[in-house]
Design a protein around this motif. Structure first.
Motif, PDB file in Angstrom:
ATOM      1  N   MET A 161     -70.887 -93.681  -6.860  1.00 36.82           N
ATOM      2  CA  MET A 161     -72.255 -93.691  -6.341  1.00 36.82           C
ATOM      3  C   MET A 161     -73.183 -94.463  -7.275  1.00 36.82           C
ATOM      4  O   MET A 161     -74.328 -94.087  -7.491  1.00 36.82           O
ATOM      5  CB  MET A 161     -72.757 -92.253  -6.182  1.00 36.82           C
ATOM      6  N   SER A 162     -72.721 -95.544  -7.834  1.00 35.03           N
ATOM      7  CA  SER A 162     -73.565 -96.376  -8.692  1.00 35.03           C
ATOM      8  C   SER A 162     -74.440 -97.291  -7.844  1.00 35.03           C
ATOM      9  O   SER A 162     -74.290 -97.371  -6.622  1.00 35.03           O
ATOM     10  CB  SER A 162     -72.702 -97.195  -9.655  1.00 35.03           C
ATOM     11  N   ASN A 163     -75.341 -98.010  -8.530  1.00 34.72           N
ATOM     12  CA  ASN A 163     -76.295 -98.913  -7.859  1.00 34.72           C
ATOM     13  C   ASN A 163     -77.088 -98.171  -6.786  1.00 34.72           C
ATOM     14  O   ASN A 163     -77.158 -98.570  -5.625  1.00 34.72           O
ATOM     15  CB  ASN A 163     -75.573-100.117  -7.258  1.00 34.72           C
ATOM     16  N   GLY A 190     -74.955-103.766 -12.275  1.00 36.79           N
ATOM     17  CA  GLY A 190     -74.343-102.453 -12.357  1.00 36.79           C
ATOM     18  C   GLY A 190     -74.460-101.794 -13.712  1.00 36.79           C
ATOM     19  O   GLY A 190     -73.841-100.748 -13.945  1.00 36.79           O
ATOM     20  N   LYS A 191     -75.250-102.366 -14.615  1.00 38.14           N
ATOM     21  CA  LYS A 191     -75.405-101.765 -15.942  1.00 38.14           C
ATOM     22  C   LYS A 191     -76.356-100.559 -15.901  1.00 38.14           C
ATOM     23  O   LYS A 191     -76.328 -99.735 -16.814  1.00 38.14           O
ATOM     24  CB  LYS A 191     -75.938-102.803 -16.926  1.00 38.14           C
ATOM     25  N   LYS A 192     -77.195-100.487 -14.873  1.00 40.78           N
ATOM     26  CA  LYS A 192     -78.036 -99.322 -14.634  1.00 40.78           C
ATOM     27  C   LYS A 192     -77.608 -98.717 -13.302  1.00 40.78           C
ATOM     28  O   LYS A 192     -77.730 -99.341 -12.249  1.00 40.78           O
ATOM     29  CB  LYS A 192     -79.530 -99.716 -14.575  1.00 40.78           C
ATOM     30  N   ARG A 193     -77.105 -97.477 -13.370  1.00 40.53           N
ATOM     31  CA  ARG A 193     -76.544 -96.878 -12.166  1.00 40.53           C
ATOM     32  C   ARG A 193     -77.638 -96.389 -11.215  1.00 40.53           C
ATOM     33  O   ARG A 193     -77.454 -96.401 -10.005  1.00 40.53           O
ATOM     34  CB  ARG A 193     -75.635 -95.714 -12.559  1.00 40.53           C
ATOM     35  N   HIS A 217     -76.677 -97.855  -2.581  1.00 44.46           N
ATOM     36  CA  HIS A 217     -77.116 -96.591  -1.994  1.00 44.46           C
ATOM     37  C   HIS A 217     -78.624 -96.485  -2.194  1.00 44.46           C
ATOM     38  O   HIS A 217     -79.146 -96.885  -3.234  1.00 44.46           O
ATOM     39  CB  HIS A 217     -76.415 -95.396  -2.659  1.00 44.46           C
ATOM     40  N   ILE A 218     -79.284 -95.917  -1.215  1.00 46.64           N
ATOM     41  CA  ILE A 218     -80.729 -95.756  -1.306  1.00 46.64           C
ATOM     42  C   ILE A 218     -81.099 -94.321  -0.978  1.00 46.64           C
ATOM     43  O   ILE A 218     -80.555 -93.717  -0.039  1.00 46.64           O
ATOM     44  CB  ILE A 218     -81.472 -96.757  -0.380  1.00 46.64           C
ATOM     45  N   VAL A 219     -81.989 -93.764  -1.772  1.00 47.16           N
ATOM     46  CA  VAL A 219     -82.461 -92.392  -1.585  1.00 47.16           C
ATOM     47  C   VAL A 219     -83.989 -92.440  -1.453  1.00 47.16           C
ATOM     48  O   VAL A 219     -84.676 -92.947  -2.350  1.00 47.16           O
ATOM     49  CB  VAL A 219     -82.057 -91.480  -2.765  1.00 47.16           C
ATOM     50  N   LYS A 269     -68.951-107.343  -5.704  1.00 47.15           N
ATOM     51  CA  LYS A 269     -67.905-106.314  -5.648  1.00 47.15           C
ATOM     52  C   LYS A 269     -68.160-105.296  -4.536  1.00 47.15           C
ATOM     53  O   LYS A 269     -67.266-104.504  -4.218  1.00 47.15           O
ATOM     54  CB  LYS A 269     -67.803-105.602  -6.993  1.00 47.15           C
ATOM     55  N   TYR A 270     -69.390-105.292  -3.955  1.00 43.28           N
ATOM     56  CA  TYR A 270     -69.680-104.347  -2.881  1.00 43.28           C
ATOM     57  C   TYR A 270     -69.775-105.018  -1.518  1.00 43.28           C
ATOM     58  O   TYR A 270     -69.979-104.333  -0.516  1.00 43.28           O
ATOM     59  CB  TYR A 270     -71.014-103.631  -3.153  1.00 43.28           C
ATOM     60  N   ARG A 271     -69.648-106.308  -1.446  1.00 42.67           N
ATOM     61  CA  ARG A 271     -69.835-106.999  -0.167  1.00 42.67           C
ATOM     62  C   ARG A 271     -68.699-106.663   0.797  1.00 42.67           C
ATOM     63  O   ARG A 271     -67.528-106.769   0.466  1.00 42.67           O
ATOM     64  CB  ARG A 271     -69.895-108.501  -0.387  1.00 42.67           C
ATOM     65  N   GLY A 272     -69.125-106.252   1.998  1.00 48.63           N
ATOM     66  CA  GLY A 272     -68.150-106.026   3.051  1.00 48.63           C
ATOM     67  C   GLY A 272     -67.379-104.733   2.961  1.00 48.63           C
ATOM     68  O   GLY A 272     -66.506-104.485   3.798  1.00 48.63           O
ATOM     69  N   ASP A 273     -67.662-103.852   1.984  1.00 42.60           N
ATOM     70  CA  ASP A 273     -66.870-102.633   1.887  1.00 42.60           C
ATOM     71  C   ASP A 273     -67.375-101.536   2.818  1.00 42.60           C
ATOM     72  O   ASP A 273     -66.664-100.570   3.090  1.00 42.60           O
ATOM     73  CB  ASP A 273     -66.829-102.116   0.446  1.00 42.60           C
TER      74      ASP A 273
END
Length: 789
Positions: free
Chosen positions: A640-642, A689-692, A713-715, A741-745
């Motif tokens: 659940m990073s980024n 991704g250095k700040k989760r 992810h957005i909250v 690394k998150y494209r299309g997943d």
């Protein structure tokens, strides 16, 4: 009354912030008109005017020096102005700021002469007023209309001399316009139409004790609903009805009994097929409103001159009802400004004509040798400013002034100090160059708000004559005040007397004011109609009795316009307004086709979590505990990073930031106070991704509209104030803005927290019907899935 003053009165200090021109009000040369000796005193008056014109040091821009006094001591419920009443008893004919009969004599002379012969030569007029102003002797072709306007100003407002004498060349050029004969006030016509004119029905009558008891009761209004075509569903607040009792008119505080009382507001009726002039609108405004060539605007109906929205809004505003309209946007804002500018100018011109009419009658009494001791005209407030327009930015003030000018001025009319105004309020050249070289990817609503000068600290006074709009008038010489909340508050620390006679209050773009500092707006409301600390040379014999008795809040009209429904604005509208004419609040349901959740393009599961809370005051604590215990622990997982956490309130942002520091989370922070360099650094670290976690405030998004990349992810800690922000942020989860690394997943998620006190924000996003189901459902979690094929 000079409470808290030292070193004498400094009444001219309420000038626009940064003003370079000032005036000093001399006070030693005023004589009462009722002791006027025709020839000798007229010469002395002209000489005194010349002295006042010359002796005007740079004084208005200096800060007002006085002993510190807390405004809270005057913020109690409205009470009779006992100091003013005692002054009235001791001096029934006090010196004037609003009506100096001494100076008005020259104004009325010019009007009487124009009534006898419109073709009187310019030389006769200039000989009558030639000794009045030294600047007008420079050019032999000085405009007679300007002289009449200047005389009118002094006839209306006594010892207050012409403002900004230091504007030498610019002022002289502005004063040399085309020769036109000044129209005289429509005196007898107004008296005849007083039985139907909304202005006279609202302001020329006193308030009965029974109505006053209703308006000061805990529940002063009864509500009904009404539907019109353009405005839609309206909630009408009318004064509660009481048992009819045959009671005799009781004397008011000054011992004067009245036979006519104001009539409480009734259900509004939309007039159709009626010429706009029959609404009580000045024919000059009607003609300027109709931009078609060779057309007489005074004969056109309201439907022909106004759009359906304008027609319905003006129908309500013209009856002096309070209005709360939360559906303003960048497409209809110009229509709405036309309505309240037209209404404000019409109100000011009627007030001005009433004063001039009574001045003329007083003069005729004296010319005929009749005594004026028993003659009484109540036509003014405690100070001159009658209209206050609160706007958020300088570019808004420019549009408002331009709208006022287009409605008021004929082809040969003039705006005094126009060049100075555009220099201080217009867009700077550096900004124009940046705009040309920069590609804009901002939404249309953002461009509409932030194009031009975006300074949020300003104030300007405007005085109105029939063919002249004078900018940078001192606050005690102005008819209309335009100010930002910050600009007004900087003055309120020193003096608030200029707010004691506001009759029409307009709050434009309330949603932007909410983004700035809502406390400033509340501070202005707390200083409305307080007992003035100085007399300001007001002739109390001309002040309306209801103003002396402290009933002004019940006569004030509040017009509040916003692009979103704000609970704070609704509370201000319901609690700070006690208008006996009634109040109208527009409340339309949000149809499914108008919801913003439908604009989310990316395929995204959106989970709405409802948390329990008993009261609105406790909702902030309950939200924090629910988030830290139920939602936040899920984001400790590496998967659940980024995650971007959107926080509307800065106080919630500080509280959550401190908690994350305490729990040693790996997070970044981006708020409206973050420097640009640090903001760019934290955005880059978040993308890599250095700040989760990234804390992101609503004000930063409002002022910058940043394209935050790398969100997986957005909250939504709380639903956005502006419903269009929800799809804007959700669409940032598209692959185009993602880390490779998150494209299309397809693993992006959206989480939203809401409570029963977020009903308006929820309805704007998911629709009124669906929001009602989500707020009353037994299930605390509701899932929406957008996008897909």
């Amino acid at each position: 009354m000079g409470r808290g003053r030292r070193g004498g009165s400094k009444r001219g200090n309420f000038k626009n912030h940064g003003s370079r021109n000032s005036s000093s009000r001399g006070r030693g040369n005023l004589k009462n008109k009722r002791k006027f000796n025709k020839n000798e005193d007229r010469k002395k008056d002209a000489e005194s005017d010349n002295k006042r014109q010359k002796l005007q040091p740079e004084k208005e821009s200096e800060p007002l020096v006085e002993e510190s006094s807390s405004s809270s001591e005057s913020e109690e419920e409205v009470k009779p102005y006992t100091q003013l009443l005692s002054m009235f008893k001791s001096s029934n004919r006090a010196q004037q700021v609003l009506t100096s009969d001494e100076d008005e004599s020259e104004d009325i002379d010019s009007e009487d002469k124009s009534e006898e012969a419109d073709s009187r030569s310019e030389g006769d007029n200039s000989s009558e007023f030639g000794d009045e102003e030294m600047d007008e002797e420079v050019n032999e072709e000085v405009d007679t209309e300007d002289e009449n306007d200047e005389e009118e100003e002094r006839g209306l407002h006594g010892v207050q001399e012409a403002d900004d004498v230091e504007e030498d060349d610019e002022e002289l050029d502005n004063e040399e316009h085309e020769d036109e004969t000044e129209d005289e006030p429509s005196g007898d016509e107004e008296e005849m139409g007083s039985s139907t004119d909304p202005y006279h029905l609202h302001y020329e009558r006193e308030m009965s004790e029974s109505l006053l008891e209703i308006l000061t009761s805990p529940k002063p209004y009864e509500t009904q609903e009404l539907n019109w075509k353009a405005l839609g569903r309206m909630v009408i607040h009318l004064p509660a009805k009481t048992e009819k009792k045959t009671e005799k008119p009781k004397p008011v505080l000054l011992g004067e009994s009245t036979e006519k009382y104001v009539i409480p507001g009734t259900m509004p009726i939309l007039k159709t097929g009626v010429p706009l002039v029959d609404y009580g609108v000045k024919s000059q405004l009607c003609a300027n409103l109709d931009k078609r060539p060779l057309s007489d605007g005074s004969t056109q109906t309201a439907e022909e001159l106004l759009s359906p929205l304008q027609h319905e809004l003006f129908n309500l505003a013209n009856e002096y009802r309070d209005i709360y309209y939360p559906e303003m946007n960048h497409l209809n804002i110009d229509e709405i400004r036309t309505v309240y500018c037209l209404h404000s100018l019409n109100h000011v011109m009627k007030s001005r004509d009433k004063v001039l009419l009574h001045n003329a009658k007083l003069k005729k009494y004296k010319e005929n040798g009749q005594s004026t001791d028993d003659v009484e005209f109540r036509d003014q407030g405690l100070v001159r400013p009658r209209v206050l327009i609160i706007a958020p930015l300088r570019n808004s003030a420019v549009k408002i002034v331009e709208k006022l000018a287009s409605l008021l001025l004929p082809a040969k009319g003039q705006i005094i100090n126009k060049d100075r105004f555009y220099k201080e309020f217009g867009e700077e050249k550096d900004e124009e160059d940046k705009k040309e070289n920069k590609k804009s990817y901002k939404p249309e609503d953002y461009e509409a708000v932030f194009t031009g000068n975006t300074d949020d600290s300003f104030r300007i006074g405007i005085s109105v004559a029939k063919r002249t709009l004078k900018l940078y008038a001192g606050f005690y010489k102005a008819d209309i005040l335009i100010a930002s909340p910050l600009g007004a508050r900087t003055l309120l620390a020193d003096d608030f007397d200029f707010l004691c006679s506001i009759e029409v209050l307009v709050i434009d773009q309330t949603d932007i004011l909410y983004m700035q500092n809502w406390d400033h707006v509340l501070h202005i409301f707390q200083h409305l109609h307080l007992q003035p600390r100085e007399q300001h040379d007001t002739d109390l014999s001309r002040v309306r009795l209801w103003a002396l008795n402290g009933y002004s809040p019940h006569y004030r009209q509040n017009l509040i316009f916003s692009s979103v429904a704000l609970p704070e604005a609704a509370a201000l509208f319901s609690r700070r307004g006690t208008n006996f004419a009634g109040k109208v609040r527009v409340e339309n349901v949000v149809l499914p086709s108008a919801t913003t959740v439908c604009r989310v393009l990316v395929q995204l599961p959106q989970a709405f979590h409802r948390f329990p809370t008993p009261t609105a005051a406790q909702s902030a604590d309950d939200r924090f505990h629910f988030f830290t215990k139920k939602i936040l622990p899920q984001y400790r997982d590496q998967l659940m990073s980024n995650t971007l956490i959107y926080i509307p309130s800065y106080y919630d942002y500080v509280r959550l930031r401190n908690h994350l520091h305490k729990e040693e989370y790996n997070f970044g922070q981006a708020c409206e106070y973050t420097p640009d360099g640090k903001l760019a650094q934290v955005r880059n670290r978040f993308f890599l991704g250095k700040k989760r976690l990234l804390l992101y405030t609503e004000r930063l998004h409002f002022y910058r509209r940043l394209t935050m990349k790398g969100i997986h992810h957005i909250v939504f800690y709380q639903l956005p104030t502006f419903p269009n922000f929800y799809p804007e942020l959700c669409n940032l989860l598209q692959d185009a803005f993602q880390n490779p690394k998150y494209r299309g997943d397809g693993s992006q998620t959206c989480t939203v927290l809401y409570s029963t006190y977020d009903a308006q924000r929820l309805a704007a996003i998911v629709g009124s019907q669906r929001a009602a189901e989500m707020l009353t459902s037994d299930r605390p979690v509701h899932l929406f899935v957008s996008g897909g094929s």
